[in-house]
Design a protein around this motif. Structure first.
Motif, PDB file in Angstrom:
ATOM      1  N   GLY A  94       0.789  -1.222   0.000  1.00 46.64           N
ATOM      2  CA  GLY A  94       0.000   0.000   0.000  1.00 46.64           C
ATOM      3  C   GLY A  94       0.818   1.269   0.000  1.00 46.64           C
ATOM      4  O   GLY A  94       0.295   2.355  -0.259  1.00 46.64           O
ATOM      5  N   VAL A  95       2.121   1.163   0.306  1.00 45.45           N
ATOM      6  CA  VAL A  95       2.996   2.346   0.336  1.00 45.45           C
ATOM      7  C   VAL A  95       4.269   2.067  -0.474  1.00 45.45           C
ATOM      8  O   VAL A  95       5.327   2.596  -0.182  1.00 45.45           O
ATOM      9  CB  VAL A  95       3.358   2.738   1.787  1.00 45.45           C
ATOM     10  CG1 VAL A  95       2.141   3.265   2.521  1.00 45.45           C
ATOM     11  CG2 VAL A  95       3.942   1.551   2.552  1.00 45.45           C
ATOM     12  N   GLY A  96       4.133   1.228  -1.486  1.00 37.32           N
ATOM     13  CA  GLY A  96       5.297   0.665  -2.165  1.00 37.32           C
ATOM     14  C   GLY A  96       6.268   1.656  -2.751  1.00 37.32           C
ATOM     15  O   GLY A  96       7.461   1.369  -2.865  1.00 37.32           O
ATOM     16  N   SER A  97       5.813   2.848  -3.135  1.00 36.24           N
ATOM     17  CA  SER A  97       6.708   3.811  -3.795  1.00 36.24           C
ATOM     18  C   SER A  97       7.217   4.880  -2.846  1.00 36.24           C
ATOM     19  O   SER A  97       7.845   5.836  -3.286  1.00 36.24           O
ATOM     20  CB  SER A  97       5.951   4.478  -4.946  1.00 36.24           C
ATOM     21  OG  SER A  97       4.849   5.205  -4.440  1.00 36.24           O
ATOM     22  N   LEU A  98       6.969   4.732  -1.556  1.00 37.49           N
ATOM     23  CA  LEU A  98       7.255   5.818  -0.620  1.00 37.49           C
ATOM     24  C   LEU A  98       8.506   5.556   0.202  1.00 37.49           C
ATOM     25  O   LEU A  98       8.989   4.434   0.314  1.00 37.49           O
ATOM     26  CB  LEU A  98       6.050   6.028   0.306  1.00 37.49           C
ATOM     27  CG  LEU A  98       4.737   6.350  -0.418  1.00 37.49           C
ATOM     28  CD1 LEU A  98       3.597   6.472   0.572  1.00 37.49           C
ATOM     29  CD2 LEU A  98       4.861   7.635  -1.227  1.00 37.49           C
ATOM     30  N   MET A  99       9.004   6.632   0.824  1.00 41.90           N
ATOM     31  CA  MET A  99      10.260   6.601   1.582  1.00 41.90           C
ATOM     32  C   MET A  99      10.191   5.665   2.783  1.00 41.90           C
ATOM     33  O   MET A  99      11.210   5.184   3.269  1.00 41.90           O
ATOM     34  CB  MET A  99      10.575   8.017   2.048  1.00 41.90           C
ATOM     35  CG  MET A  99      11.911   8.194   2.746  1.00 41.90           C
ATOM     36  SD  MET A  99      12.128   9.938   3.181  1.00 41.90           S
ATOM     37  CE  MET A  99      13.742   9.902   3.925  1.00 41.90           C
ATOM     38  N   MET A 100       8.956   5.392   3.265  1.00 41.00           N
ATOM     39  CA  MET A 100       8.830   4.575   4.462  1.00 41.00           C
ATOM     40  C   MET A 100       9.245   3.127   4.238  1.00 41.00           C
ATOM     41  O   MET A 100       9.580   2.416   5.191  1.00 41.00           O
ATOM     42  CB  MET A 100       7.392   4.608   4.981  1.00 41.00           C
ATOM     43  CG  MET A 100       6.982   5.957   5.537  1.00 41.00           C
ATOM     44  SD  MET A 100       6.434   7.101   4.268  1.00 41.00           S
ATOM     45  CE  MET A 100       4.731   6.571   4.085  1.00 41.00           C
ATOM     46  N   VAL A 101       9.221   2.648   2.998  1.00 39.85           N
ATOM     47  CA  VAL A 101       9.539   1.239   2.738  1.00 39.85           C
ATOM     48  C   VAL A 101      11.017   0.933   3.003  1.00 39.85           C
ATOM     49  O   VAL A 101      11.338   0.004   3.748  1.00 39.85           O
ATOM     50  CB  VAL A 101       9.128   0.838   1.308  1.00 39.85           C
ATOM     51  CG1 VAL A 101       9.574  -0.576   1.003  1.00 39.85           C
ATOM     52  CG2 VAL A 101       7.625   0.957   1.159  1.00 39.85           C
ATOM     53  N   PRO A 102      11.976   1.698   2.437  1.00 43.36           N
ATOM     54  CA  PRO A 102      13.371   1.436   2.815  1.00 43.36           C
ATOM     55  C   PRO A 102      13.631   1.702   4.296  1.00 43.36           C
ATOM     56  O   PRO A 102      14.478   1.034   4.899  1.00 43.36           O
ATOM     57  CB  PRO A 102      14.178   2.388   1.922  1.00 43.36           C
ATOM     58  CG  PRO A 102      13.201   3.388   1.409  1.00 43.36           C
ATOM     59  CD  PRO A 102      11.886   2.685   1.334  1.00 43.36           C
ATOM     60  N   GLN A 103      12.918   2.655   4.901  1.00 44.22           N
ATOM     61  CA  GLN A 103      13.065   2.876   6.340  1.00 44.22           C
ATOM     62  C   GLN A 103      12.596   1.646   7.120  1.00 44.22           C
ATOM     63  O   GLN A 103      13.179   1.276   8.137  1.00 44.22           O
ATOM     64  CB  GLN A 103      12.261   4.112   6.763  1.00 44.22           C
ATOM     65  CG  GLN A 103      12.864   5.425   6.317  1.00 44.22           C
ATOM     66  CD  GLN A 103      14.093   5.811   7.122  1.00 44.22           C
ATOM     67  OE1 GLN A 103      14.238   5.435   8.274  1.00 44.22           O
ATOM     68  NE2 GLN A 103      15.009   6.540   6.498  1.00 44.22           N
ATOM     69  N   HIS A 104      11.520   1.028   6.630  1.00 41.82           N
ATOM     70  CA  HIS A 104      11.033  -0.200   7.280  1.00 41.82           C
ATOM     71  C   HIS A 104      12.077  -1.300   7.179  1.00 41.82           C
ATOM     72  O   HIS A 104      12.382  -2.000   8.153  1.00 41.82           O
ATOM     73  CB  HIS A 104       9.719  -0.648   6.628  1.00 41.82           C
ATOM     74  CG  HIS A 104       9.266  -2.004   7.058  1.00 41.82           C
ATOM     75  ND1 HIS A 104       9.575  -3.146   6.343  1.00 41.82           N
ATOM     76  CD2 HIS A 104       8.565  -2.408   8.139  1.00 41.82           C
ATOM     77  CE1 HIS A 104       9.066  -4.190   6.968  1.00 41.82           C
ATOM     78  NE2 HIS A 104       8.436  -3.776   8.055  1.00 41.82           N
ATOM     79  N   ASN A 105      12.668  -1.464   5.990  1.00 42.39           N
ATOM     80  CA  ASN A 105      13.728  -2.471   5.819  1.00 42.39           C
ATOM     81  C   ASN A 105      14.890  -2.208   6.769  1.00 42.39           C
ATOM     82  O   ASN A 105      15.461  -3.132   7.365  1.00 42.39           O
ATOM     83  CB  ASN A 105      14.236  -2.464   4.372  1.00 42.39           C
ATOM     84  CG  ASN A 105      13.194  -2.975   3.401  1.00 42.39           C
ATOM     85  OD1 ASN A 105      12.252  -3.648   3.796  1.00 42.39           O
ATOM     86  ND2 ASN A 105      13.353  -2.649   2.145  1.00 42.39           N
ATOM     87  N   PHE A 106      15.227  -0.924   6.902  1.00 42.85           N
ATOM     88  CA  PHE A 106      16.354  -0.511   7.751  1.00 42.85           C
ATOM     89  C   PHE A 106      16.112  -0.904   9.209  1.00 42.85           C
ATOM     90  O   PHE A 106      16.928  -1.598   9.833  1.00 42.85           O
ATOM     91  CB  PHE A 106      16.525   1.002   7.597  1.00 42.85           C
ATOM     92  CG  PHE A 106      17.523   1.627   8.531  1.00 42.85           C
ATOM     93  CD1 PHE A 106      18.871   1.305   8.467  1.00 42.85           C
ATOM     94  CD2 PHE A 106      17.112   2.564   9.463  1.00 42.85           C
ATOM     95  CE1 PHE A 106      19.788   1.899   9.321  1.00 42.85           C
ATOM     96  CE2 PHE A 106      18.018   3.167  10.324  1.00 42.85           C
ATOM     97  CZ  PHE A 106      19.357   2.816  10.247  1.00 42.85           C
ATOM     98  N   TYR A 107      14.981  -0.487   9.771  1.00 38.35           N
ATOM     99  CA  TYR A 107      14.706  -0.780  11.181  1.00 38.35           C
ATOM    100  C   TYR A 107      14.413  -2.267  11.404  1.00 38.35           C
ATOM    101  O   TYR A 107      14.750  -2.812  12.455  1.00 38.35           O
ATOM    102  CB  TYR A 107      13.542   0.077  11.676  1.00 38.35           C
ATOM    103  CG  TYR A 107      13.958   1.479  12.036  1.00 38.35           C
ATOM    104  CD1 TYR A 107      14.587   1.754  13.243  1.00 38.35           C
ATOM    105  CD2 TYR A 107      13.743   2.543  11.170  1.00 38.35           C
ATOM    106  CE1 TYR A 107      14.990   3.041  13.582  1.00 38.35           C
ATOM    107  CE2 TYR A 107      14.137   3.834  11.489  1.00 38.35           C
ATOM    108  CZ  TYR A 107      14.765   4.072  12.701  1.00 38.35           C
ATOM    109  OH  TYR A 107      15.166   5.344  13.024  1.00 38.35           O
ATOM    110  N   HIS A 108      13.787  -2.904  10.412  1.00 33.35           N
ATOM    111  CA  HIS A 108      13.535  -4.352  10.532  1.00 33.35           C
ATOM    112  C   HIS A 108      14.861  -5.109  10.627  1.00 33.35           C
ATOM    113  O   HIS A 108      15.033  -6.013  11.460  1.00 33.35           O
ATOM    114  CB  HIS A 108      12.729  -4.829   9.323  1.00 33.35           C
ATOM    115  CG  HIS A 108      12.199  -6.223   9.479  1.00 33.35           C
ATOM    116  ND1 HIS A 108      11.505  -6.873   8.470  1.00 33.35           N
ATOM    117  CD2 HIS A 108      12.267  -7.116  10.507  1.00 33.35           C
ATOM    118  CE1 HIS A 108      11.169  -8.083   8.889  1.00 33.35           C
ATOM    119  NE2 HIS A 108      11.624  -8.248  10.111  1.00 33.35           N
ATOM    120  N   SER A 109      15.820  -4.721   9.786  1.00 29.07           N
ATOM    121  CA  SER A 109      17.140  -5.368   9.810  1.00 29.07           C
ATOM    122  C   SER A 109      17.839  -5.151  11.151  1.00 29.07           C
ATOM    123  O   SER A 109      18.407  -6.083  11.728  1.00 29.07           O
ATOM    124  CB  SER A 109      18.006  -4.822   8.674  1.00 29.07           C
ATOM    125  OG  SER A 109      17.392  -5.039   7.429  1.00 29.07           O
TER     126      SER A 109
END
Length: 708
Positions: A116-131
């Protein structure tokens, strides 16, 4: 909406970010942009948690958002983007405050809604904090070998430096904290203390009081020198158990202190003033007292000229408002140097470091210590702060400079707000006179508006009629022997631009469903243009989905540019032939319903691009082939159905729509459609319908004979 969210991720201090949230949330509420309002409130609560303005820093419960009340509503409505925002925000706070298992759990929950937010800045941020959360959960999976520890330390330093150089303040703080933990694990407590102190001050500059307290609690032994002292600061109050750093200047044997609690109080005092004169007077006093200066001047740029707007000598402060060039009480060469270079100048012993020896003021007054720094707002220098200590060398330490950076940042914002407020006050007086003269014109305008409203209402009625007239007729649908098709479209009061079409030519059935952004005349016109272009492409037998959608998009894009409009639309294109359906375009989910009522929800995000947003969308178009058995079918809809609300502001939601369709799938397409619409009306009740409602049901008939 995204300005606020991206400001947070871009490393702005949290006070500035929260001011944006407050300003633009008010605008969203006044503009009745309810989706943006509720979505933004989720992200603002993340900022409030980090500022220490929530009872439980790891839960989104506070003045902006309450997960206990609203998360069940979002889940029921399957509000994908908002659910991602909730779970991602919980991932961030849980990770930063050491609730690692909860962080990983929320990262996994957020993962379900990434589409639902695939093109937005929050997705790489999610990957970052998830990692980071996974690394924290499994810290000993592969211990760093002794020969690689030096390399690891270097990489930590590079991460910190890169974050600092690019002004990602929150990541500079986080990387410093992680480096401290790394050295603690190696038993290097002295080195760890250095990194932890850097993290402590970076979090303070970021404005995360909650994180500062978290470090105090977890590392009280390492932070002992910071926590052990008390200090009386500019307010004159005795503050016990505050956050202070004692730094002794050997040449003067005096102590200077960085008191975070008092800095916050000072910042609040500055931000609370909206009268320009009172602000400038308060501001220069606070800056002088917190810097340990004996005198100082606040200089602002006005219409290309530097003016001294506030000045203090000891306890005496006044507002001269004179050009710098006319003053004999400032080192003009130093002021001009700082203004041109945008660099901070600190001279801690004028007798040794006198780089402006020829300046008449320096020659005459010989100040011991001098500090001159630009005041910056939104990347632009708006003025200069000049401070001096005429008695002590080494007066302006690094820690006092940190205080001034924090306060100057707040000062820049407050000055801009106060000047705006003064301008508004001046405008009020001017406008009052103008309004008195304009009463007659306003009366005439009101009459014109009434006439215009009548005209617009008539236009919207015509558009509603057009919207209904261009829909496929029941006889057209009944003529398609292989399929049982039923459609429904009801425009909202302001016309939302929904439409659907079913076309049959040379054995291929083409179905389209679209939804134009916004409401009103432009949306209705764009809907009509799209329907005409679709039928034209079908008439020339264009069946390739890439060429079809690309040609359609170019046509609509050029018309939108000619209209000077910002409207776009989502559009789904389906081609059916020989029990197989090709699905293309970007729109709401396509529901493939199997004979027994089982529903497959097909995400359209990667199958196309909004029509009219960009001239060339060919690289974004994809298609998906789905085989249909007798009794299988497809349901298409616009967002007016799942986003319909009742009087309790609850969303109808996708889950309820799917449940109604599944329960009634054994019936005819017309009966399935009617059951869904009846259930929607029952849910909405007396609430106003804010968006067009469109539903298209297609079922493959039994006993299909294929052409050989």
């Amino acid at each position: 909406m995204y300005l606020c969210i991206y400001s947070f991720f871009s490393g702005e201090d949290l006070t500035s970010v929260d001011q944006k949230y407050e300003q633009y949330l008010e605008l969203m509420v006044n503009s009745k942009q309810e989706y943006q309002t509720y979505y933004t409130k989720i992200w603002r609560q993340l900022t409030l948690n980090l500022q220490g303005l929530a009872e439980d820093k790891c839960r989104l419960v506070g003045d902006s958002f309450n997960e206990d009340e609203l998360l069940p509503v979002l889940l029921a409505a399957n509000n994908v983007s908002s659910l991602f925002g909730v779970y991602f925000s919980k991932l961030v706070v849980n990770y930063l405050f050491g609730e690692i298992e909860s962080a990983v759990e929320n990262a996994q929950l957020a993962e379900q809604y990434v589409a639902g937010v695939g093109s937005l800045m929050m997705v790489p941020q999610h990957n970052f904090y998830h990692s980071l959360a996974l690394l924290a959960l499994y810290p000993d999976a592969e211990p760093i070998a002794r020969s690689h520890r030096l390399e690891a330390g270097d990489l930590y330093d590079r991460a910190i430096t890169t974050a600092k150089d690019n002004q990602y303040l929150q990541e500079e703080a986080l990387f410093s904290e992680l480096a401290a933990k790394f050295y603690l694990e190696l038993g290097k407590d002295k080195i760890a203390r250095v990194y932890l102190t850097d993290a402590y001050y970076a979090y303070a500059r970021w404005g995360s009081q909650a994180k500062v307290h978290d470090l105090q609690q977890k590392y009280s032994q390492l932070l002992g020198p910071i926590l052990q002292q008390e200090n009386t600061f500019y307010t004159g109050e005795t503050i016990a158990e505050t956050i202070v750093v004692g730094i002794t200047n050997s040449s003067q044997n005096v102590s200077n202190f960085l008191d975070l609690e008092t800095v916050i109080k000072a910042s609040q005092a500055i931000s609370g003033e909206i009268n320009v004169e009172e602000l400038l007077s308060t501001l220069i006093r606070i800056l002088i007292e917190n810097a340990g200066a004996s005198k100082g001047s606040l200089i602002l740029e006005r219409e290309g000229e530097l003016l001294i707007v506030a000045k203090c000598l000891g306890e005496n402060c006044y507002l001269p408002n004179i050009p710098v060039s006319q003053s004999q009480h400032l080192p003009i060469t130093a002021i001009n140097y700082v203004w041109r270079s945008r660099e901070t100048l600190v001279t801690n012993d004028i007798a040794v470091e006198n780089i402006f020896a020829a300046d008449p003021y320096i020659i005459q007054h010989q100040p011991k210590s001098v500090l001159c720094t630009p005041i910056v707002n939104k990347g632009q220098a708006i003025g200069i702060l000049y401070l001096e200590n005429s008695l002590a060398t080494g007066a302006f330490t690094a820690d006092r400079l940190e205080v001034l950076k924090i306060l100057s940042s707040q000062a820049a914002i407050s000055i801009e707000n106060a000047l705006l407020y003064q301008t508004l006050e001046d405008k009020v007086e001017e406008r009052t006179a103008e309004l008195a003269r304009a009463n007659q014109a306003i009366s005439a305008l009101n009459q014109r508006l009434k006439n215009e409203n009548v005209r617009m209402s008539a236009q919207l009625d015509i558009l509603k009629q057009m919207q209904q007239l261009i829909l496929p007729k029941p006889a057209e649908l009944a003529a398609i022997a292989e399929l049982d098709i039923a459609g429904f479209m009801e425009p909202a009061d302001e016309v939302g631009g929904d439409y659907y079409d079913v076309l049959f030519n040379d054995g291929v059935v083409t179905l389209c469903i679209g939804d134009v952004t916004g409401h009103g005349l432009e949306s209705g016109i764009l809907m009509v243009m799209t329907q005409t272009a679709v039928r034209t492409l079908k008439e020339v037998q264009e069946l390739d989905p890439l060429r079809f959608l690309d040609t359609l998009n170019r046509t609509i894009y050029k018309n939108i540019q000619r209209m000077n409009s910002d409207k776009t639309l989502t559009l789904a294109l389906l081609n059916y032939a020989d029990s197989q359906i090709s699905i293309s375009g970007q729109h709401e989910e396509t529901l493939v319903v199997r004979k027994g009522g089982k529903i497959e929800r097909i995400d359209m995000m990667d199958l196309g691009f909004p029509i009219g947003l960009d001239e060339d969308i060919s690289d974004w178009i994809g298609h998906l082939l789905v085989d249909l058995e007798p009794g299988d079918g497809v349901v298409l809809y616009t967002d007016g159905i799942p986003e319909a609300r009742n009087i309790h502001k609850q969303f109808y939601g996708m889950e309820r729509l799917c449940e109604v369709i599944a329960q009634n799938w054994h019936l005819s397409a017309e009966q399935v459609k009617q059951a869904a619409i009846d259930d929607l009306r029952k849910f909405i009740g007396s609430q106003k319908v804010f968006d067009d409602i469109t539903l298209l049901v297609l079922k493959q008939q039994g006993n299909i004979v294929h052409n050989l």
